[in-house]
Design a protein around this motif. Structure first.
Motif, mmCIF file in Angstrom:
data_model
loop_
_atom_site.group_PDB
_atom_site.id
_atom_site.type_symbol
_atom_site.label_atom_id
_atom_site.label_comp_id
_atom_site.label_asym_id
_atom_site.label_seq_id
_atom_site.Cartn_x
_atom_site.Cartn_y
_atom_site.Cartn_z
ATOM 1 N N MET A 40 0.797 -1.227 0.000
ATOM 2 C CA MET A 40 0.000 0.000 0.000
ATOM 3 C C MET A 40 0.831 1.279 0.000
ATOM 4 O O MET A 40 0.336 2.340 -0.352
ATOM 5 N N SER A 41 2.095 1.205 0.357
ATOM 6 C CA SER A 41 2.890 2.425 0.510
ATOM 7 C C SER A 41 3.107 3.213 -0.775
ATOM 8 O O SER A 41 3.065 4.451 -0.727
ATOM 9 N N PRO A 42 3.346 2.608 -1.934
ATOM 10 C CA PRO A 42 3.582 3.450 -3.122
ATOM 11 C C PRO A 42 2.413 4.387 -3.432
ATOM 12 O O PRO A 42 2.618 5.580 -3.666
ATOM 13 N N GLU A 43 1.203 3.864 -3.408
ATOM 14 C CA GLU A 43 0.041 4.709 -3.699
ATOM 15 C C GLU A 43 -0.177 5.739 -2.597
ATOM 16 O O GLU A 43 -0.475 6.899 -2.875
ATOM 17 N N LEU A 44 -0.005 5.321 -1.355
ATOM 18 C CA LEU A 44 -0.178 6.238 -0.226
ATOM 19 C C LEU A 44 0.845 7.367 -0.276
ATOM 20 O O LEU A 44 0.501 8.537 -0.095
ATOM 21 N N LEU A 45 2.093 7.033 -0.551
ATOM 22 C CA LEU A 45 3.138 8.060 -0.618
ATOM 23 C C LEU A 45 2.928 9.005 -1.797
ATOM 24 O O LEU A 45 3.134 10.214 -1.668
ATOM 25 N N GLU A 46 2.495 8.475 -2.920
ATOM 26 C CA GLU A 46 2.214 9.333 -4.070
ATOM 27 C C GLU A 46 1.079 10.304 -3.757
ATOM 28 O O GLU A 46 1.167 11.501 -4.053
ATOM 29 N N THR A 47 0.036 9.800 -3.123
ATOM 30 C CA THR A 47 -1.109 10.643 -2.774
ATOM 31 C C THR A 47 -0.714 11.724 -1.777
ATOM 32 O O THR A 47 -1.051 12.897 -1.956
ATOM 33 N N THR A 48 0.018 11.339 -0.730
ATOM 34 C CA THR A 48 0.417 12.342 0.268
ATOM 35 C C THR A 48 1.382 13.361 -0.317
ATOM 36 O O THR A 48 1.318 14.539 0.022
ATOM 37 N N ASN A 49 2.265 12.931 -1.215
ATOM 38 C CA ASN A 49 3.172 13.890 -1.862
ATOM 39 C C ASN A 49 2.418 14.858 -2.754
ATOM 40 O O ASN A 49 2.769 16.042 -2.829
ATOM 41 N N ASN A 50 1.377 14.367 -3.440
ATOM 42 C CA ASN A 50 0.556 15.272 -4.254
ATOM 43 C C ASN A 50 -0.134 16.310 -3.380
ATOM 44 O O ASN A 50 -0.161 17.496 -3.716
ATOM 45 N N PHE A 51 -0.706 15.867 -2.253
ATOM 46 C CA PHE A 51 -1.356 16.808 -1.343
ATOM 47 C C PHE A 51 -0.348 17.791 -0.763
ATOM 48 O O PHE A 51 -0.634 18.980 -0.614
ATOM 49 N N ARG A 52 0.848 17.313 -0.452
ATOM 50 C CA ARG A 52 1.890 18.185 0.098
ATOM 51 C C ARG A 52 2.278 19.242 -0.938
ATOM 52 O O ARG A 52 2.416 20.423 -0.615
ATOM 53 N N SER A 53 2.446 18.838 -2.188
ATOM 54 C CA SER A 53 2.801 19.786 -3.244
ATOM 55 C C SER A 53 1.726 20.846 -3.428
ATOM 56 O O SER A 53 2.031 22.039 -3.577
ATOM 57 N N GLN A 54 0.473 20.435 -3.401
ATOM 58 C CA GLN A 54 -0.629 21.391 -3.531
ATOM 59 C C GLN A 54 -0.652 22.358 -2.356
ATOM 60 O O GLN A 54 -0.862 23.563 -2.536
ATOM 61 N N ARG A 55 -0.435 21.831 -1.146
ATOM 62 C CA ARG A 55 -0.436 22.692 0.036
ATOM 63 C C ARG A 55 0.721 23.683 -0.008
ATOM 64 O O ARG A 55 0.547 24.872 0.275
#
Length: 123
Positions: A40-55
């Motif tokens: 599960m980590s690759p998808e979770l890390l990609e999602t959190t990095n996308n949210f971090r970039s937007q923030r």
């Protein structure tokens, strides 16, 4: 939707109309193993990095660019998009989130501006 308390005999499974064989999805748990994390980590890390970039774009980078645009001598300079691409300005805009900016964060970059503009005009 009916927001009533469910009776003890009535399960959430029955309330939402799920099949009995789907009940196992809600009533079981699995240990959190390295294998599960690896899955599960690759998808979770990609999602959190996308949210971090937007923030960061919204709360850090955009306000810094707005500060650059509000500089009084801005009308005498190259267009903002070109100015923001110069390395000294870009380094300040994209500095890590916790970096202390001070009262005039672009002062050192503006000191280098004559050389940067000369190079920019030659391109």
């Amino acid at each position: 939707m009916d927001f009533r308390r469910l009776d003890r005999e009535e399960t959430w499974i029955a309330y939402f109309g799920l099949y009995e064989d789907q009940q196992s999805y809600f009533n079981t748990s699995k240990p959190f193993t390295d294998e599960v994390w690896a899955q599960m980590s690759p998808e979770l890390l990609e999602t959190t990095n996308n949210f971090r970039s937007q923030r960061l774009e919204k709360t850090v980078y955009r306000p810094r660019r707005d500060l650059l645009v509000s500089t009084p001598s801005f009308d005498l300079l190259p267009h903002f998009t070109n100015l923001a691409r110069f390395t000294p300005f870009r380094d300040i805009i994209y500095a890590p989130e916790g970096t202390e900016m001070g009262a005039k964060p672009f002062e050192s970059a503006f000191a280098q501006l004559p050389v940067l503009v000369d190079e920019w005009n030659r391109c």
